[in-house]
Design a protein around this motif. Sequence first.
Motif, PDB file in Angstrom:
ATOM      1  N   SER A  17       0.789  -1.229   0.000  1.00 14.68           N
ATOM      2  CA  SER A  17       0.000   0.000   0.000  1.00 14.68           C
ATOM      3  C   SER A  17       0.823   1.282   0.000  1.00 14.68           C
ATOM      4  O   SER A  17       0.366   2.303  -0.468  1.00 14.68           O
ATOM      5  CB  SER A  17      -0.959   0.015   1.186  1.00 14.68           C
ATOM      6  N   SER A  18       2.017   1.265   0.534  1.00 11.11           N
ATOM      7  CA  SER A  18       2.844   2.471   0.505  1.00 11.11           C
ATOM      8  C   SER A  18       4.298   2.091   0.284  1.00 11.11           C
ATOM      9  O   SER A  18       4.753   1.044   0.716  1.00 11.11           O
ATOM     10  CB  SER A  18       2.691   3.267   1.797  1.00 11.11           C
ATOM     11  N   ILE A  19       4.984   2.973  -0.406  1.00 12.33           N
ATOM     12  CA  ILE A  19       6.402   2.741  -0.704  1.00 12.33           C
ATOM     13  C   ILE A  19       7.072   4.098  -0.881  1.00 12.33           C
ATOM     14  O   ILE A  19       6.443   5.060  -1.304  1.00 12.33           O
ATOM     15  CB  ILE A  19       6.579   1.865  -1.970  1.00 12.33           C
ATOM     16  N   ILE A  20       8.326   4.165  -0.546  1.00 18.04           N
ATOM     17  CA  ILE A  20       9.110   5.370  -0.764  1.00 18.04           C
ATOM     18  C   ILE A  20      10.386   4.954  -1.488  1.00 18.04           C
ATOM     19  O   ILE A  20      10.907   3.859  -1.266  1.00 18.04           O
ATOM     20  CB  ILE A  20       9.412   6.099   0.564  1.00 18.04           C
TER      21      ILE A  20
END
Length: 94
Positions: A17-20
């Motif tokens: 759901s989230s990544i950087i």
Amino acid sequence: LRDSQLISVLLFLNAPSSIIAQISTGEGKSLIIAVLAIIKVLQGWKVDVITSSTVLAKQGCKDQKSLFDMFKINVDHNSDDDYKFKGTKRCYKN
């Protein structure tokens, strides 16, 4: 797309759901973001790309417009510098 850009796009698309990610200067962040936006729009998502830089917003719209046009996707920026009229900004229609 260069290999590093293609790998970045694939990583973002297949991420949880989230990544950087850290992508170095000159590696084509603007193109990576444009390709991700196009894929998401084609999947039925409404996409807003956010930057803290008015210059990058304007330049990104100008530089990537022909790419978005190929997919019949409207693109615009929300810089008040170019809006000298009252009413709804045209960017909200794109």
